[in-house]
Every structure is written in C-alpha cells, then in structure tokens.
Enzyme design. Structure first.
Site, PDB file in Angstrom:
ATOM      1  N   LYS A 168      21.204 104.237  85.817  1.00  0.00           N
ATOM      2  CA  LYS A 168      21.624 103.159  84.920  1.00  0.00           C
ATOM      3  C   LYS A 168      20.589 102.900  83.832  1.00  0.00           C
ATOM      4  CE  LYS A 168      24.679 100.082  87.358  1.00  0.00           C
ATOM      5  NZ  LYS A 168      24.424  99.102  88.409  1.00  0.00           N
ATOM      6  N   LYS A 214       0.203  78.731 131.805  1.00  0.00           N
ATOM      7  CA  LYS A 214       0.224  77.450 131.092  1.00  0.00           C
ATOM      8  C   LYS A 214       1.535  76.700 131.333  1.00  0.00           C
ATOM      9  CE  LYS A 214      -2.569  79.237 127.283  1.00  0.00           C
ATOM     10  NZ  LYS A 214      -2.572  79.525 125.844  1.00  0.00           N
ATOM     11  N   LYS A 221       5.133  75.998 137.402  1.00  0.00           N
ATOM     12  CA  LYS A 221       5.359  77.086 138.370  1.00  0.00           C
ATOM     13  C   LYS A 221       6.824  77.515 138.377  1.00  0.00           C
ATOM     14  CE  LYS A 221       1.711  77.831 141.463  1.00  0.00           C
ATOM     15  NZ  LYS A 221       0.869  76.600 141.694  1.00  0.00           N
TER      16      LYS A 221
END
Ligand code: TRP
Ligand code: SF4
Length: 406
Positions: A124, A194, A197
């Site tokens: 183009k 962190k 559980k």
C-alpha cells in the site's frame, strides 16, 4: 479465555496511536470514543506511539514532531481525562526498547514475516521504502509496549488483532523459557505457608487433580482462593497460580484484544476515512469547512435530478446520518429520499449541524490547551512518570528472569 494471573491487573487497558497527522472523525468514532468510555471502567494507559510512526515515517521527522502534542490535544478535546487515564509518550520510556531487544532474541523471524500487515502495508505504501529492519520488527515493538504494562486488554481495530495475537505468543514463549525459576517449587511452597492450612490443602488437591487428571472442577476455586488471600503479594499469587497449573510463573501475562463494537464512519466519499484518500473531516475542522465539505459529498449516484427518488443505502451521507441523527431524522431521510420529497442539500443540513455541534465542544476544550501549551507538557510529564514506574518494575522482573541481574 486466558486466565488472569493475580499480578495481571486484568483491569489494565493499553492502547497507542501513531502521531502522523491531525486526528479525524474516523479516528474519533473508530477508537477515541471508545478510549473515553473505557477510562471510566479500567486503569487505562494511552500513549503516543512515536517510535511506531518512525517505522514508516523515518524520513519525515517533521511530521511526527509537529503532531505529537497536536494529537494529545485531540485526545483531551475528545474527553480523554488525564485524571483517569495515564497518558505518555513512548520514546520517553527507553524500557520499551529494552524489552523489545530482549524479546527479539527468541522471536522467530517467520512470526514477523507472516504478519498480514507486513506485506499489505509494504504494497500500500509504495512511496516509502519499508524493506527495513524496524518495519519488520514493528509488531514485536508493539508486543513490548503491551507486555511491559502487563495489560489485560488492548482495544484495537480488526486490522491490529494479529498484533495482539503475536503478543500472546511472544508472552507464552517468554514465560516458557524464563518463567521457571530454579527454586520455583520451594518458592511456591513458601507462598502456601502464608495461607490458612485448609486453603493450602485445597490448593494442593486442586493442583493434583488438574495436573494428573486434567480436572477443571477444583481449579477455578483454587484460583479464587489465591486471588482472595490477603497475605499474598501480587508476585506470590502469580507464582502460586503458575504452580497449580504447572506452567511456571507468568511473568508476562497474555493480553486479550478488546474488539468493541464501534460505529463505523466512512470518509466523505464512502471509502474508508483516511488522510491519504483526502476524504476526511478533521476533529478540529473549521465549521465553514465542515459545511463546504459535506455539501460537496457525493450522494446516491442514481439520484441525478432533484425529482429522481434515491436510495440511502447507496449514499455515504446516510452513513453519517446513522452515526449522527436521531431515529426521527433518519425516518425523515428514508421517507424523503425514496420519494424525492427532499433534496440532497436538505438532507445534508442536519448532518452539517450535528457535526458542527459535536466539534464545538472539542474546539472549546482544545482552545484552553492551545492557549497553555505548558499544561499539555505537564500532563504528559506526569503520565510518563507514572508509566515509568510500572515499566521499570516489569523490566526488573524480566532481567531477573533472564538472569541479567549481575
Ligand atoms: N500499531 C498501532 C497502530 O498502528 C499503534 C500501537 C502501537 C498500539 N503500540 C500499540 C496499539 C500497543 C495498541 C497497543 O494503530
Ligand atoms: Fe443521500 Fe440524502 Fe440525497 Fe438520499 S437525499 S441521496 S440519503 S443525500
């Protein structure tokens, strides 16, 4: 659907525009209007893609120089709000170039050569020599632009969708090559500690079910537990989510294209609106010019005389009515055109007025910025520094992952 990892602010949107000329109504209706809408919902980063402009206009520095702040004025005039969106200039952030260089090392040439925009544009834009390294690498530079901000969404036109796709491939490859930290498992275990559980146990179970049996049932829930755990940092979350999926850490998250419905406004002659076709109305066109240009618009070619009935479907003015006129006016056009009840100049008048009215607001906003260029510079300064913080942080992670933090 690509899943968001937690450090992917999936709510971040990134997009850029090349400063190669005054913005026109095609830009407004095709992109800018959407930018304004998105800024209310997302953390938007919008930037002046001046390096991208250089990939095609490397021999026309004056064009780019002249248009950087002019384009920003068009953005602000349209309602882009620097309080909501982060606005910046690409070339002020060398981090983009650094990521581009690093990504280029492992990107197969064939990925770039097969980009549809590559051959299209070369054909183009015949008047430019685009057999350059920069032009070939352009989609990879775009990938760097996107990945450096970990953007979740990239609003682009259809023509640009392959660039978002290659960005995803580049990210995937990067994460595969460098996402596996040597002590990845140990780090993931530390993150699990962190958490409560019970949550940690649920996550381990979901991981096992997913990796051993491909079970998706627990996966979503595990991702959510990770997402919601306040004790985890963004990096922890990302690491854990990679751990569950077995994919390593997604350092550079994969973005998604945001192909929002946009109202298509053609050029004055019915073709795509483009400066190179000379069929545009600039966003800040003089009102008298707006009138002159719309009055000269071609109409239904089969409506030669005033007494000939016309068909709006064949007329570019109708496309303007579809964007600018009320249902009532549109019905008036349909009825008047097909019955030869109205002339084409009558028909154009409401369009002229609607465009002028829309532009009056933009012009007014632009006035105040034009009178005070320092304010624009300041806006870009603030945005650039905000972007720099994010870009720097990503580059730190990228250098770490690639083993470049000597
Ligand atoms: N390539 C885009 C265009 O030509 C501009 C662009 C550069 C961009 N980097 C980007 C768009 C990143 C979206 C995201 O219009
Ligand atoms: Fe087009 Fe309106 Fe003329 Fe019909 S009347 S041909 S819609 S300009």
């Amino acid at each position: 659907m690509s899943h968001a990892t937690a450090s992917t602010p999936q709510s971040r949107v990134l997009s850029g525009m090349r400063p190669t000329g005054a913005l026109h109504l095609g830009h407004y209706h095709g992109a800018l209007k959407n930018w304004v809408r998105l800024q209310a919902q997302y953390d938007c980063f919008y930037f002046v893609a001046d390096w991208h402009a250089l990939t095609t206009h490397y021999a026309n520095r004056e064009v780019i120089e002249r248009n950087v702040y002019e384009m920003v004025i068009d953005w602000l005039a349209a309602g882009v709000d620097p309080e909501k969106a982060t606005l910046f200039i690409q070339s002020r952030l060398p981090e983009h170039a650094e990521l581009f260089t690093l990504l280029s090392m492992g990107t197969p040439l064939s990925w770039l050569e097969r980009m549809p925009t590559y051959k299209d544009q070369m054909e183009k834009l015949k008047d430019r020599d685009l057999a350059t390294y920069g032009f070939l690498g352009y989609p990879l530079l775009q990938a760097a632009d996107i990945l450096i901000y970990k953007a979740g969404f990239v609003p682009v036109g259809e023509d640009q969708a392959p660039h978002v796709e290659i960005t995803r491939e580049v990210a995937r490859r990067f994460n595969h090559l460098y996402g596996r930290e040597p002590d990845f498992e140990a780090q993931a275990q530390a993150c699990l500690k962190k958490m409560s559980k019970a949550d940690a146990k649920a996550i381990e179970a979901a991981r096992k079910a997913f990796q051993e049996a491909g079970s998706e049932t627990g996966l979503e829930q595990a991702m959510q537990l990770i997402e919601q755990c306040g004790a985890l940092s963004a990096n922890d979350r990302e690491r854990l989510q990679g751990y569950v999926r077995g994919s390593g850490r997604a350092i550079l998250p994969e973005p998604q294209a945001l192909l929002t419905e946009v109202s298509k406004l053609p050029g004055l002659d019915g073709d795509k609106m483009s400066k190179s076709y000379g069929n545009t109305l600039a966003m800040r066109e003089e009102p008298a010019e707006v009138e002159r240009k719309i009055k000269r618009m071609p109409t239904d070619p089969q409506r030669v005389r005033r007494t000939d009935p016309g068909d709006p479907q064949r007329c570019p003015v109708w496309q303007f009515h579809k964007v600018y006129s009320s249902a009532e006016t549109q019905a008036w056009v349909q009825q008047g055109c097909t019955s030869a009840g109205i002339g084409c100049l009558d028909c154009k008048q409401p369009v002229i007025e609607a465009v002028q009215k829309e532009q009056a607001v933009w012009r007014e906003r632009a006035e105040s910025y034009l009178a005070n260029p320092k304010q624009i510079h300041w806006i870009m300064e603030v945005g650039t520094e905000r972007a720099r913080e994010v870009a720097r942080e990503t580059m730190r992670e990228v250098r770490d992952a690639m083993g470049l933090s000597y």
